[in-house]
Write a protein that holds these residues in place. Structure first.
Motif, PDB file in Angstrom:
ATOM      1  N   LYS A 177      11.454  12.128   4.128  1.00 52.69           N
ATOM      2  CA  LYS A 177      10.204  11.794   4.808  1.00 52.69           C
ATOM      3  C   LYS A 177       9.249  12.980   4.735  1.00 52.69           C
ATOM      4  O   LYS A 177       9.562  14.068   5.221  1.00 52.69           O
ATOM      5  N   PRO A 178       8.065  12.809   4.133  1.00 50.20           N
ATOM      6  CA  PRO A 178       7.092  13.907   4.098  1.00 50.20           C
ATOM      7  C   PRO A 178       6.373  14.041   5.431  1.00 50.20           C
ATOM      8  O   PRO A 178       6.358  13.109   6.247  1.00 50.20           O
ATOM      9  N   VAL A 179       5.785  15.204   5.669  1.00 56.56           N
ATOM     10  CA  VAL A 179       4.924  15.369   6.846  1.00 56.56           C
ATOM     11  C   VAL A 179       3.794  14.358   6.741  1.00 56.56           C
ATOM     12  O   VAL A 179       3.531  13.576   7.649  1.00 56.56           O
ATOM     13  N   SER A 180       3.090  14.367   5.669  1.00 54.67           N
ATOM     14  CA  SER A 180       2.208  13.302   5.177  1.00 54.67           C
ATOM     15  C   SER A 180       2.201  13.520   3.675  1.00 54.67           C
ATOM     16  O   SER A 180       2.362  14.651   3.210  1.00 54.67           O
ATOM     17  N   LEU A 181       2.040  12.455   2.907  1.00 52.05           N
ATOM     18  CA  LEU A 181       2.228  12.598   1.472  1.00 52.05           C
ATOM     19  C   LEU A 181       1.245  13.597   0.867  1.00 52.05           C
ATOM     20  O   LEU A 181       1.642  14.488   0.104  1.00 52.05           O
ATOM     21  N   ASP A 182      -0.034  13.493   1.206  1.00 54.93           N
ATOM     22  CA  ASP A 182      -1.021  14.423   0.647  1.00 54.93           C
ATOM     23  C   ASP A 182      -0.733  15.858   1.053  1.00 54.93           C
ATOM     24  O   ASP A 182      -0.783  16.783   0.229  1.00 54.93           O
ATOM     25  N   PRO A 229       2.925   9.739  -8.178  1.00 55.99           N
ATOM     26  CA  PRO A 229       3.194   8.799  -7.082  1.00 55.99           C
ATOM     27  C   PRO A 229       3.408   7.379  -7.617  1.00 55.99           C
ATOM     28  O   PRO A 229       2.707   6.926  -8.529  1.00 55.99           O
ATOM     29  N   ARG A 230       4.405   6.678  -7.040  1.00 61.07           N
ATOM     30  CA  ARG A 230       4.730   5.311  -7.455  1.00 61.07           C
ATOM     31  C   ARG A 230       4.552   4.376  -6.256  1.00 61.07           C
ATOM     32  O   ARG A 230       5.472   4.215  -5.444  1.00 61.07           O
ATOM     33  N   PRO A 231       3.383   3.765  -6.120  1.00 65.51           N
ATOM     34  CA  PRO A 231       3.184   2.832  -5.005  1.00 65.51           C
ATOM     35  C   PRO A 231       3.918   1.517  -5.261  1.00 65.51           C
ATOM     36  O   PRO A 231       3.933   1.012  -6.388  1.00 65.51           O
ATOM     37  N   PHE A 232       4.548   0.987  -4.213  1.00 70.44           N
ATOM     38  CA  PHE A 232       5.171  -0.329  -4.289  1.00 70.44           C
ATOM     39  C   PHE A 232       4.187  -1.320  -3.699  1.00 70.44           C
ATOM     40  O   PHE A 232       3.933  -1.327  -2.496  1.00 70.44           O
ATOM     41  N   VAL A 233       3.615  -2.154  -4.556  1.00 71.54           N
ATOM     42  CA  VAL A 233       2.562  -3.082  -4.143  1.00 71.54           C
ATOM     43  C   VAL A 233       3.149  -4.482  -4.034  1.00 71.54           C
ATOM     44  O   VAL A 233       3.832  -4.961  -4.946  1.00 71.54           O
ATOM     45  N   ALA A 234       2.882  -5.128  -2.912  1.00 75.58           N
ATOM     46  CA  ALA A 234       3.368  -6.489  -2.686  1.00 75.58           C
ATOM     47  C   ALA A 234       2.234  -7.350  -2.163  1.00 75.58           C
ATOM     48  O   ALA A 234       1.207  -6.845  -1.699  1.00 75.58           O
ATOM     49  N   GLU A 235       2.443  -8.629  -2.233  1.00 82.15           N
ATOM     50  CA  GLU A 235       1.437  -9.576  -1.746  1.00 82.15           C
ATOM     51  C   GLU A 235       1.675  -9.874  -0.277  1.00 82.15           C
ATOM     52  O   GLU A 235       2.788 -10.237   0.123  1.00 82.15           O
ATOM     53  N   GLY A 236       0.648  -9.683   0.540  1.00 86.74           N
ATOM     54  CA  GLY A 236       0.750  -9.940   1.962  1.00 86.74           C
ATOM     55  C   GLY A 236       0.636 -11.411   2.288  1.00 86.74           C
ATOM     56  O   GLY A 236       0.415 -12.255   1.402  1.00 86.74           O
ATOM     57  N   PRO A 237       0.810 -11.770   3.574  1.00 85.77           N
ATOM     58  CA  PRO A 237       0.740 -13.178   3.999  1.00 85.77           C
ATOM     59  C   PRO A 237      -0.589 -13.846   3.647  1.00 85.77           C
ATOM     60  O   PRO A 237      -0.636 -15.056   3.426  1.00 85.77           O
ATOM     61  N   ASP A 238      -1.659 -13.047   3.597  1.00 81.66           N
ATOM     62  CA  ASP A 238      -2.975 -13.620   3.303  1.00 81.66           C
ATOM     63  C   ASP A 238      -3.287 -13.639   1.805  1.00 81.66           C
ATOM     64  O   ASP A 238      -4.396 -13.990   1.393  1.00 81.66           O
ATOM     65  N   THR A 274       5.031   4.391  -0.818  1.00 80.22           N
ATOM     66  CA  THR A 274       4.810   5.177  -2.031  1.00 80.22           C
ATOM     67  C   THR A 274       5.927   6.196  -2.174  1.00 80.22           C
ATOM     68  O   THR A 274       6.232   6.927  -1.223  1.00 80.22           O
ATOM     69  N   ASN A 275       6.544   6.243  -3.346  1.00 81.27           N
ATOM     70  CA  ASN A 275       7.610   7.201  -3.638  1.00 81.27           C
ATOM     71  C   ASN A 275       7.129   8.225  -4.667  1.00 81.27           C
ATOM     72  O   ASN A 275       6.336   7.895  -5.551  1.00 81.27           O
ATOM     73  N   VAL A 276       7.640   9.446  -4.529  1.00 83.00           N
ATOM     74  CA  VAL A 276       7.326  10.521  -5.472  1.00 83.00           C
ATOM     75  C   VAL A 276       8.611  11.260  -5.807  1.00 83.00           C
ATOM     76  O   VAL A 276       9.268  11.810  -4.909  1.00 83.00           O
ATOM     77  N   LEU A 300      10.323  11.782  -2.329  1.00 78.57           N
ATOM     78  CA  LEU A 300       9.568  11.572  -1.109  1.00 78.57           C
ATOM     79  C   LEU A 300       9.309  10.081  -0.955  1.00 78.57           C
ATOM     80  O   LEU A 300       9.113   9.377  -1.948  1.00 78.57           O
ATOM     81  N   SER A 301       9.291   9.620   0.285  1.00 77.28           N
ATOM     82  CA  SER A 301       8.995   8.209   0.530  1.00 77.28           C
ATOM     83  C   SER A 301       8.128   8.106   1.770  1.00 77.28           C
ATOM     84  O   SER A 301       8.545   8.490   2.861  1.00 77.28           O
ATOM     85  N   GLU A 302       6.900   7.607   1.568  1.00 76.42           N
ATOM     86  CA  GLU A 302       5.973   7.422   2.692  1.00 76.42           C
ATOM     87  C   GLU A 302       5.641   5.944   2.839  1.00 76.42           C
ATOM     88  O   GLU A 302       5.170   5.304   1.899  1.00 76.42           O
ATOM     89  N   TYR A 303       5.906   5.413   4.039  1.00 78.58           N
ATOM     90  CA  TYR A 303       5.626   4.009   4.316  1.00 78.58           C
ATOM     91  C   TYR A 303       4.188   3.831   4.783  1.00 78.58           C
ATOM     92  O   TYR A 303       3.641   4.670   5.504  1.00 78.58           O
TER      93      TYR A 303
END
Length: 325
Positions: free
Chosen positions: A129-134, A150-159, A167-169, A189-192
């Protein structure tokens, strides 16, 4: 007083007699100013800055890559009755499910096209867990710690909108591939995204759930150590020091990262995560449960081993809880 001691060592006195020349008085005055600045600065040399805090807070989850995530997830959540962090599901081709082990989550995961090598199931990765990714990436650059894109995991939301869930690094000095499906060891690193999940609140909730059910049949308290083998202990220690300083190791090779599992470095032929050490409230209770379920491997009075053949040949050991030093 430190100023007096310094003046005494150089042959001067705090209150010079009036017979001293004005030139000597001026020199002594300048010296007093310099010494005073040094005292105010404390232990830091002139112009130096205090050491920054560690850029990572703790291990958020431990990744176990396997061809059969369903069976491993069922063993942790069903047989061991550990709380579910996130349900087993197929997310864009990645099958993953997480379980709470007290101070860390353990994930059973299968990647599309993953390269397993000789082991169909392996302890693969550590998500920090990073303090904050940046902020953390800026500090890693300052420390000279190499990392991937950085590797963002992008998904489709309910809308129907596409959102980044996390995002993982990859930390390249600790990993042998940027992508976890191709690696044999993977530290990242993994930031939710807080709109996806409040990971801090989830961690607190899972810990409370585990405590409420008294650690399940194993009486589990926490993951005490992650054991990592390395052919070069000195180099591995240097890498972890660069990452988690100002933290220093206990016993030379045990790195404590926040209130999560500690990293234990041991000498080995190749770099790999060798096993987990779990702390339990009662070894006797854990032994009785494992024996009854025919899950007890080679063990001793002070250490139990979960039968490797029942968990994909993983090395998971149980010890009695001891105070964190």
């Amino acid at each position: 007083m430190r100023i007096t001691a310094v003046l005494t060592r150089i042959g001067a006195r705090p209150n010079p007699p009036s017979s001293l020349s004005s030139a000597r008085l001026a020199r002594l005055s300048r010296l007093l100013v310099c010494v005073a600045v040094g005292v105010i600065a404390g232990s830091h040399p002139l112009g130096a800055q205090p050491a920054s805090s560690a850029p990572v807070q703790y291990i958020d989850h431990i990744m176990i890559r396997t061809d059969d995530p369903q069976s491993l997830f069922a063993f942790f959540s069903g047989t061991l009755q550990l709380p579910i962090a996130w349900p087993l599901a197929d997310r864009n081709g990645v099958v993953s499910g997480g379980v709470g082990f007290g101070n860390v989550n353990v994930e059973a995961i299968r990647f599309p096209g993953q390269i397993n090598g000789p082991e169909a199931t392996r302890l693969l990765g550590l998500a920090l867990k990073p303090v904050s990714l940046d902020q953390t990436l800026a500090e890693l650059r300052r420390r000279g710690v190499a990392y991937g894109a950085p590797r963002p995991f992008v998904a489709e939301g309910p809308d129907g909108a596409r959102v980044t869930s996390f995002t993982n690094v990859t930390l390249q000095d600790f990993s042998d591939a940027d992508l976890p499906g191709q690696a044999t060891v993977h530290v990242f690193l993994s930031e939710y995204n807080p709109t996806y999940v409040d990971a801090v609140e989830r961690r607190r909730r899972l810990r409370n759930e585990l405590a409420a059910q008294q650690g399940g049949p194993l009486r589990l308290i926490r993951v005490q150590e992650v054991v990592i083998g390395t052919p070069d202990l000195r180099a591995a220690n240097r890498n972890w020091e660069r990452l988690v300083a100002p933290t220093s190791p206990s016993d030379g090779t045990l790195w404590r990262i926040g209130d999560g599992p500690a990293i234990r470095l041991v000498r080995a032929e190749r770099t790999m995560i060798q096993g987990l050490v779990l702390s339990v409230a009662s070894l006797a209770t854990a032994r009785e449960f494992l024996e009854k379920r025919k899950l007890l491997g080679a063990s001793s009075e002070t250490e139990l081993v979960i039968l490797p053949s029942q968990i994909g040949d993983l090395d998971i050991r149980l010890v009695g809880e001891s105070p964190i030093r």
